[in-house]
Design an enzyme around this catalytic site. Structure first.
Site, PDB file in Angstrom:
ATOM      1  N   HIS A 187       0.857  -1.188   0.000  1.00  0.00           N
ATOM      2  CA  HIS A 187       0.000   0.000   0.000  1.00  0.00           C
ATOM      3  C   HIS A 187       0.889   1.231   0.000  1.00  0.00           C
ATOM      4  CE1 HIS A 187       0.949   0.087   4.264  1.00  0.00           C
ATOM      5  NE2 HIS A 187       0.409   1.290   4.342  1.00  0.00           N
TER       6      HIS A 187
ATOM      7  N   SER B  50       2.336   5.136   0.866  1.00  0.00           N
ATOM      8  CA  SER B  50       2.516   6.058   1.987  1.00  0.00           C
ATOM      9  C   SER B  50       3.808   6.847   1.752  1.00  0.00           C
ATOM     10  CB  SER B  50       2.564   5.288   3.309  1.00  0.00           C
ATOM     11  OG  SER B  50       2.521   6.181   4.395  1.00  0.00           O
TER      12      SER B  50
END
Length: 562
Positions: A239, A241
């Protein structure tokens, strides 16, 4: 009774005076609290608990970025509408262009693409940063907007201790929290020169939130997805970030990072009475140099020749810039010919710079007809305090009306240094003691050392390294060492030297190129320790200051004995 009460009550004038003073004090306290929490540009806002721990960072020097004097207290939170416009601009497709833009007081370099099931590769040109979205990472029939962002805001960097160094840019992959069916690969450069002590950090927050940096190596789910090579970090992402890398020194003085010294100046005009040059102390990463170019745009400064690499040691020693020569017809307007940069400003990657300003002398042609003020020739020495004998760069500038040129002048060597890669290989081959004594001891004997000195050398931390250091002090060449190895019948060492002479590796971190397939093989295999060791096999951390110092002390002892 009324008379007794009047005796205890204060005079009305005194009571009014006390109430007025109390109101003023309360008002001042409220104003100070508001200023402290809402005005991050106050120069004294940093003075607090963090400043007490690192007093050297509280001092604001004129050559650093303005953000080094900012408070750790964040700016007032953006409104919902401002945040919506911020992310709308950030995640709008850029048509394969790299955009540099100031958004909500953050200078960002970014690219946004619409990605479907075929995948895509986002690359920030000249920054050394890329994001690969593999095929089938996005479901068939769907389209995802993916952003790759370089954050040029120092306030978003991790808060570091004195034993930690920032060696990479802060990179944001967006939208925050987005996940895919296949792992994406984020790559960015670092300047440690070795992957041994490099640690990847992440902040699972969006770009405008308060950052919560933590070491990803401590997470078992992330550990096997990180590959660190000699000059690059590669992370498999499930994911999106924020990410960066930090050099963890653990108090080891031999750990270092590589800087690039970049000199900027504008062309010299005939009617110009003053000329300024600026010397940047940057991490040896592509994006750091691009930041310097961006910072020079208001001054119309251009890079004077190629950058010079500098090995910045973990010794807590400040960097010094000393003006050694200035051509006739010009004078330095500064009171001192030397300037310094605090150690932590460089160690924590704050991109500091120093400037030198020169003034054209007003001398009549009759008094000095030979002076040529249409050009400026400058020679400077750059070194860490007390380490100028080991780490010294000599910069020479030639500024004319057509532009500025820089050249690196190699200082007179104190001895012929064996290239570090070769030094480590020979040390490994000569270190083990053999039954016949055909090891470092025989080399020491061939160099003229007697039994007493050889026994003294055996007590050193690395006898082989000490022997090679002694050979360096004798100013021997690699060809001389090659002949000695042949006479010793150490063909393994001779072949190693011969291979290096035929295909030399430049002694700099960015020049060690390895086969890409080997780097890919080491990616995401095993734990972090084995991973780093595989990526750095045969290319271990070179230039150990501690061992070099031991060897230097050893040769001093030999000289004293002789």
């Amino acid at each position: 009774m009324q008379g007794m009460l009047s005796d205890f009550l204060p005079d009305p004038g005194v009571l009014q005076f006390i109430l007025t003073q109390a109101a003023i004090i309360v008002l001042l306290i409220i104003i100070m609290k508001c200023l402290h929490s809402r005005c991050p540009w106050l120069p004294n806002c940093m003075i607090g608990q963090d400043a007490a721990q690192e007093n050297t960072e509280v001092q604001v020097d004129p050559g650093t970025l303005g953000s080094t004097s900012l408070s750790d207290v964040p700016c007032p939170k953006a409104t919902s509408q401002e945040m919506e416009e911020f992310f709308k601009d950030l995640h709008s497709p850029t048509d394969n262009r790299v955009v540099r833009k100031m958004l909500l007081h953050k200078l960002l370099v970014f690219m946004t693409k619409e990605v479907d099931h075929r995948g895509a590769c986002l690359m920030l040109a000249d920054m050394g940063i890329s994001l690969e979205v593999p095929p089938d990472a996005v479901s068939l029939g769907r389209v995802e907007r993916v952003s790759l962002v370089l954050v040029w805001d120092l306030l978003d960097s991790p808060h570091l201790l004195g034993t930690q160094a920032l060696i990479s840019p802060v990179v944001y992959c967006g939208p925050h929290g987005a996940s895919f069916q296949q792992l994406c690969t984020l790559s960015f450069k670092h300047c440690a020169g070795s992957g041994k002590y490099v640690r990847v950090y992440g902040s699972d927050t969006h770009l405008l939130a308060s950052k919560e940096w933590e070491e990803l190596h401590n997470k078992p789910s992330r550990r096997n997805r990180i590959c660190i090579t000699r000059d690059e970090c590669q992370i498999k992402l499930d994911h999106f970030s924020l990410y960066t890398s930090v050099l963890e020194t653990y108090g080891r003085p031999e750990v270092h990072k590589w800087l690039q010294l970049a000199v900027f100046s504008s062309p010299l005009s005939p009617d110009q009475s003053h000329q300024q040059i600026r010397i940047y102390f940057l991490n040896n990463t592509p994006c750091a140099l691009q930041w310097a170019h961006c910072n020079e745009e208001p001054f119309r400064g251009s890079l004077c020749g190629p950058v010079q690499l500098f090995e910045f040691a973990n010794t807590s020693k400040d960097m010094f810039l000393v003006l050694k020569y200035l051509s006739e017809g010009w004078e330095n307007i500064d009171e001192s010919a030397s300037q310094y940069v605090p150690f932590l400003h460089i160690w924590h990657g704050k991109c500091p710079f120093r400037s030198l300003c020169f003034r054209r002398k007003t001398v009549s042609p009759v008094d000095s007809p030979s002076q040529n003020t249409s050009e400026i020739i400058v020679t400077m020495h750059v070194f860490q305090k007390d380490l100028q004998e080991k780490y010294l760069e000599v910069l020479r500038l030639h500024i004319t009306e057509s532009g500025c040129q820089a050249e690196r002048v190699s200082p007179k060597p104190y001895c012929n240094r064996i290239p570090r890669e070769l030094f480590e290989q020979l040390q490994m081959l000569l270190e083990p003691n053999t039954v016949s004594g055909n090891d470092w001891r025989k080399l020491a004997s061939r160099l003229g050392l007697c039994g007493t000195k050889i026994r003294f050398m055996s007590c050193q931390h690395s006898p082989a390294a000490a022997t090679l250091e002694f050979f360096e002090e004798l100013n021997g060449s690699l060809h001389d060492l090659y002949k000695i190895m042949l006479s010793m019948e150490r063909l393994d060492c001779a072949v190693t030297i011969e291979a290096f002479l035929n295909d030399p590796l430049p002694d700099s971190p960015g020049s060690f190129q390895r086969d890409k397939d080997q780097e890919n093989q080491c990616c995401c295999e095993g734990n972090t320790t084995s991973l780093a060791s595989e990526c750095d096999s045969g290319l271990t951390d070179l230039g150990s200051v501690e061992e070099r110092d031991i060897c230097s002390q050893t040769t001093d002892e030999y000289t004293a004995i002789q």
